[in-house]
Design a protein around this motif. Sequence first.
Motif, PDB file in Angstrom:
ATOM      1  N   ARG A  14       1.008  -1.009  -0.120  1.00 47.49           N
ATOM      2  CA  ARG A  14       0.198   0.062   0.086  1.00 47.49           C
ATOM      3  C   ARG A  14       0.908   1.310  -0.023  1.00 47.49           C
ATOM      4  O   ARG A  14       1.416   1.603   0.861  1.00 47.49           O
ATOM      5  CB  ARG A  14      -0.939   0.061   1.231  1.00 47.49           C
ATOM      6  CG  ARG A  14      -2.038   1.091   1.199  1.00 47.49           C
ATOM      7  CD  ARG A  14      -2.783   0.874   2.640  1.00 47.49           C
ATOM      8  NE  ARG A  14      -3.737   1.865   2.466  1.00 47.49           N
ATOM      9  CZ  ARG A  14      -3.814   3.059   3.122  1.00 47.49           C
ATOM     10  NH1 ARG A  14      -3.032   3.243   3.862  1.00 47.49           N
ATOM     11  NH2 ARG A  14      -4.689   3.721   3.172  1.00 47.49           N
ATOM     12  N   ARG A  15       1.059   1.898  -1.071  1.00 50.04           N
ATOM     13  CA  ARG A  15       1.871   2.964  -1.366  1.00 50.04           C
ATOM     14  C   ARG A  15       1.270   4.276  -1.242  1.00 50.04           C
ATOM     15  O   ARG A  15       0.276   4.507  -1.899  1.00 50.04           O
ATOM     16  CB  ARG A  15       2.763   2.944  -2.646  1.00 50.04           C
ATOM     17  CG  ARG A  15       3.634   1.670  -2.798  1.00 50.04           C
ATOM     18  CD  ARG A  15       4.403   1.577  -3.936  1.00 50.04           C
ATOM     19  NE  ARG A  15       5.291   0.539  -3.786  1.00 50.04           N
ATOM     20  CZ  ARG A  15       5.750  -0.178  -4.691  1.00 50.04           C
ATOM     21  NH1 ARG A  15       5.485   0.210  -6.178  1.00 50.04           N
ATOM     22  NH2 ARG A  15       6.626  -1.114  -4.846  1.00 50.04           N
ATOM     23  N   ARG A  16       1.718   5.295  -0.566  1.00 52.76           N
ATOM     24  CA  ARG A  16       1.254   6.521  -0.273  1.00 52.76           C
ATOM     25  C   ARG A  16       1.553   7.235  -1.765  1.00 52.76           C
ATOM     26  O   ARG A  16       2.777   7.208  -2.371  1.00 52.76           O
ATOM     27  CB  ARG A  16       1.645   7.203   0.811  1.00 52.76           C
ATOM     28  CG  ARG A  16       1.402   6.797   2.026  1.00 52.76           C
ATOM     29  CD  ARG A  16       1.941   7.599   3.348  1.00 52.76           C
ATOM     30  NE  ARG A  16       2.180   6.882   4.426  1.00 52.76           N
ATOM     31  CZ  ARG A  16       1.093   6.614   5.418  1.00 52.76           C
ATOM     32  NH1 ARG A  16       0.084   7.044   5.244  1.00 52.76           N
ATOM     33  NH2 ARG A  16       1.580   5.904   6.541  1.00 52.76           N
ATOM     34  N   LEU A  17       0.509   8.138  -2.037  1.00 53.02           N
ATOM     35  CA  LEU A  17       0.799   8.939  -3.434  1.00 53.02           C
ATOM     36  C   LEU A  17       0.470  10.379  -3.033  1.00 53.02           C
ATOM     37  O   LEU A  17      -0.212  10.667  -1.984  1.00 53.02           O
ATOM     38  CB  LEU A  17      -0.333   8.512  -4.470  1.00 53.02           C
ATOM     39  CG  LEU A  17      -0.250   6.935  -4.958  1.00 53.02           C
ATOM     40  CD1 LEU A  17      -1.508   6.971  -5.768  1.00 53.02           C
ATOM     41  CD2 LEU A  17       0.978   6.554  -5.579  1.00 53.02           C
ATOM     42  N   ARG A  18       1.250  11.295  -3.588  1.00 51.85           N
ATOM     43  CA  ARG A  18       1.022  12.640  -3.661  1.00 51.85           C
ATOM     44  C   ARG A  18       0.298  13.017  -4.818  1.00 51.85           C
ATOM     45  O   ARG A  18       0.506  13.457  -5.851  1.00 51.85           O
ATOM     46  CB  ARG A  18       2.361  13.275  -3.665  1.00 51.85           C
ATOM     47  CG  ARG A  18       3.238  13.002  -2.484  1.00 51.85           C
ATOM     48  CD  ARG A  18       4.689  13.449  -2.640  1.00 51.85           C
ATOM     49  NE  ARG A  18       5.496  13.556  -1.451  1.00 51.85           N
ATOM     50  CZ  ARG A  18       5.876  12.331  -0.973  1.00 51.85           C
ATOM     51  NH1 ARG A  18       5.257  11.165  -1.119  1.00 51.85           N
ATOM     52  NH2 ARG A  18       6.539  12.512   0.403  1.00 51.85           N
ATOM     53  N   ASP A  23      -4.970   9.136  -2.134  1.00 53.18           N
ATOM     54  CA  ASP A  23      -3.957   9.312  -1.315  1.00 53.18           C
ATOM     55  C   ASP A  23      -3.030   7.844  -1.313  1.00 53.18           C
ATOM     56  O   ASP A  23      -1.998   8.028  -0.724  1.00 53.18           O
ATOM     57  CB  ASP A  23      -4.599   9.599  -0.062  1.00 53.18           C
ATOM     58  CG  ASP A  23      -5.280   8.690   0.398  1.00 53.18           C
ATOM     59  OD1 ASP A  23      -5.865   7.796  -0.116  1.00 53.18           O
ATOM     60  OD2 ASP A  23      -5.655   8.573   1.939  1.00 53.18           O
ATOM     61  N   HIS A  24      -3.618   6.766  -1.658  1.00 52.61           N
ATOM     62  CA  HIS A  24      -2.676   5.689  -1.835  1.00 52.61           C
ATOM     63  C   HIS A  24      -2.957   4.691  -2.971  1.00 52.61           C
ATOM     64  O   HIS A  24      -4.026   4.803  -3.605  1.00 52.61           O
ATOM     65  CB  HIS A  24      -3.042   4.953  -0.595  1.00 52.61           C
ATOM     66  CG  HIS A  24      -4.087   4.294  -0.206  1.00 52.61           C
ATOM     67  ND1 HIS A  24      -5.201   4.717   0.184  1.00 52.61           N
ATOM     68  CD2 HIS A  24      -4.824   2.969  -0.542  1.00 52.61           C
ATOM     69  CE1 HIS A  24      -6.274   4.203   0.432  1.00 52.61           C
ATOM     70  NE2 HIS A  24      -5.889   2.859  -0.147  1.00 52.61           N
ATOM     71  N   GLN A  25      -2.128   3.542  -3.166  1.00 51.28           N
ATOM     72  CA  GLN A  25      -2.389   2.775  -4.302  1.00 51.28           C
ATOM     73  C   GLN A  25      -1.866   1.441  -3.509  1.00 51.28           C
ATOM     74  O   GLN A  25      -0.727   1.190  -3.176  1.00 51.28           O
ATOM     75  CB  GLN A  25      -1.549   3.319  -5.556  1.00 51.28           C
ATOM     76  CG  GLN A  25      -1.575   2.097  -6.573  1.00 51.28           C
ATOM     77  CD  GLN A  25      -0.550   2.508  -7.620  1.00 51.28           C
ATOM     78  OE1 GLN A  25       0.616   3.143  -7.605  1.00 51.28           O
ATOM     79  NE2 GLN A  25      -0.892   2.325  -8.843  1.00 51.28           N
ATOM     80  N   ASP A  49       6.168   5.940   3.747  1.00 50.37           N
ATOM     81  CA  ASP A  49       5.514   5.917   2.187  1.00 50.37           C
ATOM     82  C   ASP A  49       5.092   4.607   1.808  1.00 50.37           C
ATOM     83  O   ASP A  49       4.285   4.398   0.849  1.00 50.37           O
ATOM     84  CB  ASP A  49       6.688   6.202   0.952  1.00 50.37           C
ATOM     85  CG  ASP A  49       6.935   7.868   1.382  1.00 50.37           C
ATOM     86  OD1 ASP A  49       6.329   8.474   1.830  1.00 50.37           O
ATOM     87  OD2 ASP A  49       8.067   7.918   0.890  1.00 50.37           O
ATOM     88  N   GLU A  50       5.363   3.516   2.491  1.00 51.27           N
ATOM     89  CA  GLU A  50       4.588   2.015   1.983  1.00 51.27           C
ATOM     90  C   GLU A  50       4.614   1.165   3.189  1.00 51.27           C
ATOM     91  O   GLU A  50       5.295   1.122   4.161  1.00 51.27           O
ATOM     92  CB  GLU A  50       5.828   1.625   1.183  1.00 51.27           C
ATOM     93  CG  GLU A  50       5.259   0.346   0.332  1.00 51.27           C
ATOM     94  CD  GLU A  50       6.418  -0.403  -0.474  1.00 51.27           C
ATOM     95  OE1 GLU A  50       6.437   0.239  -1.748  1.00 51.27           O
ATOM     96  OE2 GLU A  50       7.497  -1.212  -0.371  1.00 51.27           O
ATOM     97  N   GLU A  51       3.589   0.525   3.025  1.00 51.74           N
ATOM     98  CA  GLU A  51       3.368  -0.410   4.131  1.00 51.74           C
ATOM     99  C   GLU A  51       3.068  -1.928   3.235  1.00 51.74           C
ATOM    100  O   GLU A  51       2.407  -1.727   1.956  1.00 51.74           O
ATOM    101  CB  GLU A  51       1.972  -0.333   4.719  1.00 51.74           C
ATOM    102  CG  GLU A  51       1.781   0.552   5.703  1.00 51.74           C
ATOM    103  CD  GLU A  51       0.476   0.592   6.156  1.00 51.74           C
ATOM    104  OE1 GLU A  51       0.193   0.377   7.414  1.00 51.74           O
ATOM    105  OE2 GLU A  51      -0.357   1.360   5.777  1.00 51.74           O
ATOM    106  N   ASP A  91     -12.010  -0.224   1.085  1.00 58.96           N
ATOM    107  CA  ASP A  91     -10.603  -0.317   0.630  1.00 58.96           C
ATOM    108  C   ASP A  91      -9.981  -1.664   0.747  1.00 58.96           C
ATOM    109  O   ASP A  91      -8.881  -2.074   0.814  1.00 58.96           O
ATOM    110  CB  ASP A  91      -9.620   0.555   1.520  1.00 58.96           C
ATOM    111  CG  ASP A  91      -8.301   0.961   0.790  1.00 58.96           C
ATOM    112  OD1 ASP A  91      -8.247   0.857  -0.376  1.00 58.96           O
ATOM    113  OD2 ASP A  91      -7.202   1.142   1.771  1.00 58.96           O
TER     114      ASP A  91
END
Length: 169
Positions: A14-18, A23-25, A49-51, A91
């Motif tokens: 689960r990556r955060r996006l700007r 807000d995530h992908q 930035d990532e889980e 989600d």
Amino acid sequence: MPQDRFEIGLIVARRRLRNAWIDHQWLPVGALPAVPDVAPWTRLSASADEETFFAGSHEVRLFVGETGHYRDNLVSGRPSLWVALREMAGDAYEIAAVTADPYEGEALAEGIGEIVEPVPMPAPVQALVAAFVEAFHVERPFEKRKRDRADPEALARRDLTAKPRSGTE
């Protein structure tokens, strides 16, 4: 006899996006050659930035008619498994499909609403797929189909204003 089906474990991130709209992908990022004794969707690591999560297991099936595709995958220099995630309510995601066939993976990517990504194929899985290909692959020579010649009279213009002839004239 080589296996035609086996279970693998899958890792997703689960990556955060700007981004102003999202807000995530979620992305498939890895495959495990064996299924660990861990509950699905267990968090493995987290950073700013990532889980990463163990998403669960999925059965990979191999088919005798697709051995040429598996061989193409193995000799590509980057053997991969294609993982498709399908969004559930909210989600939450589920593993929709996993394939070792690159052409099936490409077809999965054409769908709408699923996340499809290739992930590196672990060495033990490569060995299973290679054994399956070695046992069942039959080389089929390419045969070019010959077309029937076109009938030029069938394609010719006809005079539609002329009266049809009757057999009594």
